[in-house]
Design a protein around this motif. Structure first.
Motif, PDB file in Angstrom:
ATOM      1  N   ASP A   9      -9.198  -4.699 -13.513  1.00  0.00           N
ATOM      2  CA  ASP A   9      -9.408  -5.625 -12.408  1.00  0.00           C
ATOM      3  C   ASP A   9      -9.147  -4.848 -11.129  1.00  0.00           C
ATOM      4  O   ASP A   9      -8.034  -4.355 -10.920  1.00  0.00           O
ATOM      5  N   THR A  10     -10.158  -4.718 -10.284  1.00  0.00           N
ATOM      6  CA  THR A  10     -10.055  -3.907  -9.072  1.00  0.00           C
ATOM      7  C   THR A  10     -10.213  -4.790  -7.847  1.00  0.00           C
ATOM      8  O   THR A  10     -11.140  -5.598  -7.776  1.00  0.00           O
ATOM      9  N   ILE A  11      -9.291  -4.649  -6.906  1.00  0.00           N
ATOM     10  CA  ILE A  11      -9.419  -5.347  -5.624  1.00  0.00           C
ATOM     11  C   ILE A  11      -9.269  -4.339  -4.494  1.00  0.00           C
ATOM     12  O   ILE A  11      -8.677  -3.267  -4.676  1.00  0.00           O
ATOM     13  N   GLU A  12      -9.825  -4.681  -3.340  1.00  0.00           N
ATOM     14  CA  GLU A  12      -9.695  -3.855  -2.149  1.00  0.00           C
ATOM     15  C   GLU A  12      -9.037  -4.673  -1.048  1.00  0.00           C
ATOM     16  O   GLU A  12      -9.362  -5.852  -0.854  1.00  0.00           O
ATOM     17  N   ALA A  14      -8.361  -4.297   2.967  1.00  0.00           N
ATOM     18  CA  ALA A  14      -8.666  -3.522   4.168  1.00  0.00           C
ATOM     19  C   ALA A  14      -7.653  -3.805   5.267  1.00  0.00           C
ATOM     20  O   ALA A  14      -6.909  -4.792   5.236  1.00  0.00           O
ATOM     21  N   GLY A  15      -7.630  -2.903   6.256  1.00  0.00           N
ATOM     22  CA  GLY A  15      -6.776  -3.088   7.414  1.00  0.00           C
ATOM     23  C   GLY A  15      -5.314  -2.791   7.155  1.00  0.00           C
ATOM     24  O   GLY A  15      -4.440  -3.296   7.855  1.00  0.00           O
ATOM     25  N   THR A  16      -5.031  -1.953   6.159  1.00  0.00           N
ATOM     26  CA  THR A  16      -3.645  -1.664   5.784  1.00  0.00           C
ATOM     27  C   THR A  16      -3.054  -0.489   6.549  1.00  0.00           C
ATOM     28  O   THR A  16      -1.836  -0.297   6.538  1.00  0.00           O
ATOM     29  N   GLY A  17      -3.900   0.327   7.159  1.00  0.00           N
ATOM     30  CA  GLY A  17      -3.423   1.546   7.789  1.00  0.00           C
ATOM     31  C   GLY A  17      -3.139   2.655   6.803  1.00  0.00           C
ATOM     32  O   GLY A  17      -2.632   3.719   7.183  1.00  0.00           O
ATOM     33  N   VAL A  18      -3.459   2.413   5.532  1.00  0.00           N
ATOM     34  CA  VAL A  18      -3.163   3.374   4.467  1.00  0.00           C
ATOM     35  C   VAL A  18      -4.408   3.550   3.604  1.00  0.00           C
ATOM     36  O   VAL A  18      -5.125   2.579   3.324  1.00  0.00           O
ATOM     37  N   ASN A  19      -4.650   4.778   3.189  1.00  0.00           N
ATOM     38  CA  ASN A  19      -5.731   5.051   2.236  1.00  0.00           C
ATOM     39  C   ASN A  19      -5.079   5.450   0.913  1.00  0.00           C
ATOM     40  O   ASN A  19      -4.639   6.580   0.749  1.00  0.00           O
ATOM     41  N   MET A  20      -4.998   4.498  -0.013  1.00  0.00           N
ATOM     42  CA  MET A  20      -4.240   4.754  -1.232  1.00  0.00           C
ATOM     43  C   MET A  20      -4.749   3.869  -2.369  1.00  0.00           C
ATOM     44  O   MET A  20      -5.088   2.703  -2.161  1.00  0.00           O
ATOM     45  N   THR A  21      -4.799   4.438  -3.571  1.00  0.00           N
ATOM     46  CA  THR A  21      -5.147   3.685  -4.769  1.00  0.00           C
ATOM     47  C   THR A  21      -3.895   3.492  -5.608  1.00  0.00           C
ATOM     48  O   THR A  21      -3.210   4.453  -5.954  1.00  0.00           O
ATOM     49  N   ILE A  22      -3.611   2.239  -5.929  1.00  0.00           N
ATOM     50  CA  ILE A  22      -2.416   1.881  -6.690  1.00  0.00           C
ATOM     51  C   ILE A  22      -2.841   1.267  -8.015  1.00  0.00           C
ATOM     52  O   ILE A  22      -3.690   0.359  -8.048  1.00  0.00           O
ATOM     53  N   ALA A  23      -2.258   1.734  -9.101  1.00  0.00           N
ATOM     54  CA  ALA A  23      -2.445   1.106 -10.408  1.00  0.00           C
ATOM     55  C   ALA A  23      -1.230   0.247 -10.707  1.00  0.00           C
ATOM     56  O   ALA A  23      -0.089   0.667 -10.504  1.00  0.00           O
ATOM     57  N   PHE A  24      -1.471  -0.948 -11.204  1.00  0.00           N
ATOM     58  CA  PHE A  24      -0.401  -1.912 -11.474  1.00  0.00           C
ATOM     59  C   PHE A  24      -0.535  -2.396 -12.911  1.00  0.00           C
ATOM     60  O   PHE A  24      -1.586  -2.906 -13.316  1.00  0.00           O
ATOM     61  N   LEU A  25       0.532  -2.211 -13.699  1.00  0.00           N
ATOM     62  CA  LEU A  25       0.570  -2.639 -15.090  1.00  0.00           C
ATOM     63  C   LEU A  25       1.822  -3.481 -15.307  1.00  0.00           C
ATOM     64  O   LEU A  25       2.863  -3.218 -14.707  1.00  0.00           O
ATOM     65  N   SER A  26       1.739  -4.460 -16.205  1.00  0.00           N
ATOM     66  CA  SER A  26       2.898  -5.314 -16.434  1.00  0.00           C
ATOM     67  C   SER A  26       2.817  -5.956 -17.810  1.00  0.00           C
ATOM     68  O   SER A  26       1.764  -5.946 -18.462  1.00  0.00           O
ATOM     69  N   ASP A  27       3.951  -6.500 -18.252  1.00  0.00           N
ATOM     70  CA  ASP A  27       4.027  -7.366 -19.433  1.00  0.00           C
ATOM     71  C   ASP A  27       3.421  -6.694 -20.672  1.00  0.00           C
ATOM     72  O   ASP A  27       2.382  -7.105 -21.180  1.00  0.00           O
ATOM     73  N   PHE A  28       4.103  -5.697 -21.160  1.00  0.00           N
ATOM     74  CA  PHE A  28       3.606  -4.912 -22.297  1.00  0.00           C
ATOM     75  C   PHE A  28       3.907  -5.644 -23.607  1.00  0.00           C
ATOM     76  O   PHE A  28       2.989  -5.991 -24.346  1.00  0.00           O
ATOM     77  N   PRO A 249      -6.224  -8.620 -21.927  1.00  0.00           N
ATOM     78  CA  PRO A 249      -5.270  -7.747 -21.232  1.00  0.00           C
ATOM     79  C   PRO A 249      -5.978  -6.905 -20.176  1.00  0.00           C
ATOM     80  O   PRO A 249      -7.170  -6.605 -20.299  1.00  0.00           O
ATOM     81  N   GLU A 250      -5.227  -6.503 -19.151  1.00  0.00           N
ATOM     82  CA  GLU A 250      -5.857  -5.759 -18.076  1.00  0.00           C
ATOM     83  C   GLU A 250      -4.898  -4.762 -17.437  1.00  0.00           C
ATOM     84  O   GLU A 250      -3.679  -4.906 -17.497  1.00  0.00           O
ATOM     85  N   ILE A 251      -5.502  -3.741 -16.837  1.00  0.00           N
ATOM     86  CA  ILE A 251      -4.823  -2.925 -15.846  1.00  0.00           C
ATOM     87  C   ILE A 251      -5.414  -3.310 -14.496  1.00  0.00           C
ATOM     88  O   ILE A 251      -6.579  -3.700 -14.403  1.00  0.00           O
ATOM     89  N   SER A 252      -4.607  -3.246 -13.461  1.00  0.00           N
ATOM     90  CA  SER A 252      -5.050  -3.680 -12.134  1.00  0.00           C
ATOM     91  C   SER A 252      -5.063  -2.490 -11.186  1.00  0.00           C
ATOM     92  O   SER A 252      -4.088  -1.741 -11.107  1.00  0.00           O
ATOM     93  N   ILE A 253      -6.172  -2.315 -10.491  1.00  0.00           N
ATOM     94  CA  ILE A 253      -6.349  -1.236  -9.531  1.00  0.00           C
ATOM     95  C   ILE A 253      -6.471  -1.843  -8.142  1.00  0.00           C
ATOM     96  O   ILE A 253      -7.361  -2.653  -7.880  1.00  0.00           O
ATOM     97  N   ILE A 254      -5.550  -1.467  -7.272  1.00  0.00           N
ATOM     98  CA  ILE A 254      -5.510  -2.008  -5.910  1.00  0.00           C
ATOM     99  C   ILE A 254      -5.805  -0.878  -4.946  1.00  0.00           C
ATOM    100  O   ILE A 254      -5.060   0.113  -4.891  1.00  0.00           O
ATOM    101  N   LYS A 255      -6.883  -1.018  -4.205  1.00  0.00           N
ATOM    102  CA  LYS A 255      -7.286   0.018  -3.259  1.00  0.00           C
ATOM    103  C   LYS A 255      -6.938  -0.430  -1.839  1.00  0.00           C
ATOM    104  O   LYS A 255      -7.489  -1.413  -1.335  1.00  0.00           O
ATOM    105  N   LEU A 256      -5.990   0.287  -1.245  1.00  0.00           N
ATOM    106  CA  LEU A 256      -5.618   0.023   0.138  1.00  0.00           C
ATOM    107  C   LEU A 256      -6.519   0.830   1.053  1.00  0.00           C
ATOM    108  O   LEU A 256      -6.670   2.059   0.869  1.00  0.00           O
ATOM    109  N   ILE A 257      -7.125   0.167   2.034  1.00  0.00           N
ATOM    110  CA  ILE A 257      -8.102   0.801   2.917  1.00  0.00           C
ATOM    111  C   ILE A 257      -7.608   0.683   4.361  1.00  0.00           C
ATOM    112  O   ILE A 257      -7.175  -0.401   4.783  1.00  0.00           O
ATOM    113  N   PRO A 258      -7.662   1.786   5.113  1.00  0.00           N
ATOM    114  CA  PRO A 258      -7.159   1.737   6.491  1.00  0.00           C
ATOM    115  C   PRO A 258      -7.840   0.678   7.349  1.00  0.00           C
ATOM    116  O   PRO A 258      -7.223   0.019   8.165  1.00  0.00           O
TER     117      PRO A 258
END
Length: 258
Positions: A9-12, A14-28, A249-258
């Motif tokens: 599951d990927t979301i973007e 914008a307007g964060t001031g940061v260019n970064m990709t974060i992976a988020f996993l939980s509840d194994f 089940p999913e892994i989550s990808i959060i893309k922070l965009i400046p």
């Protein structure tokens, strides 16, 4: 075979001031102590080449015998490392135990298992030791303030302590297993990340989460929400096993965009 599928599951944002990709996993919560499934999730994360990996707790279901299942988490690769928080299952804080606190001895075993790096790693291939945050902040490359809360049901969540530790720098992310009882507002963090709900595990078309229909403590049971004040909230469905219906089940990808 939905419980053994792993989706992205990927979301973007914008307007964060940061260019970064974060992976988020939980509840194994892989009760069978079989690391193969978690390794598949790790491979899927590493393929995204994240800058930062965050873990939302519930590494085990109810026993230290399950710790071999999370060994693959030490194979996660990222530029800035892997940080996590604890969940209620890691403290055996569920059912009646919610009223009396958790099993700190089991939690310490979980933390130790996660934070000790693989002996064969030697710091290569972007692998870094996992750090579990317990009501504390980490400043990531002077770009991110990461606030990690300990578990609510174990009676160990201490927001004043976490918020007062270090000055905020850059984009603020609050990581908590459980969203229940939190005052979610821009004043505290720009992005809130939660696990715990499993997104209901079973979802009905047009109705959503079965547990939410029965009374769920929290407003954000699945996915990405933007509040009126501009605060972003994201709840991952996690990797917990069956039962699953229309909600793999999913892994989550959060893309922070400046």
């Amino acid at each position: 075979m939905e419980p053994v599928i792993i989706e992205n599951d990927t979301i973007e944002i914008a307007g964060t001031g940061v260019n970064m990709t974060i992976a988020f996993l939980s509840d194994f919560q892989r009760r069978d102590a079989d690391p193969a499934f978690v390794q598949r999730a790790v491979d899927a994360v590493n393929a995204q080449r994240p800058d930062l990996v965050l873990l939302g707790g519930d590494y085990v279901e109810n026993s230290a015998n399950e710790l071999p299942s999370i060994e693959p988490l030490k194979n996660l690769k990222s530029k800035y490392g892997t940080y996590g928080v604890m969940g209620n299952h890691d403290y055996l804080a569920f059912g009646f135990a919610r009223d009396v606190g958790g099993d700190v001895a089991l939690a310490q075993q979980v933390i130790q298992s996660l934070e000790i790096p693989n002996s064969s790693d030697n710091g290569k291939n972007d692998k870094k030791p996992i750090k579990i945050l317990r009501n504390e902040k980490m400043i990531i490359d002077n770009k991110i303030t990461l606030i990690g809360l300990d578990d609510l049901w174990a009676h160990l969540r201490d927001e004043p302590k976490a918020y007062s530790d270090k000055e905020n720098t850059g984009y603020r992310i609050l990581l908590s297993h459980n969203q229940e009882g939190l005052d979610i507002k821009k004043e505290t963090a720009d992005l809130y990340l939660f696990g715990h709900t499993h997104c209901g595990q079973m979802r009905l078309p047009g109705l959503g989460s079965v547990p939410k229909l029965l009374g769920f403590s929290g407003d954000y049971d699945k996915g990405h929400f933007i509040l009126d004040d501009g605060t972003h909230v994201y709840t991952t469905c996690g990797l917990a096993p069956a039962p699953r219906l229309l909600n793999p089940p999913e892994i989550s990808i959060i893309k922070l965009i400046p």
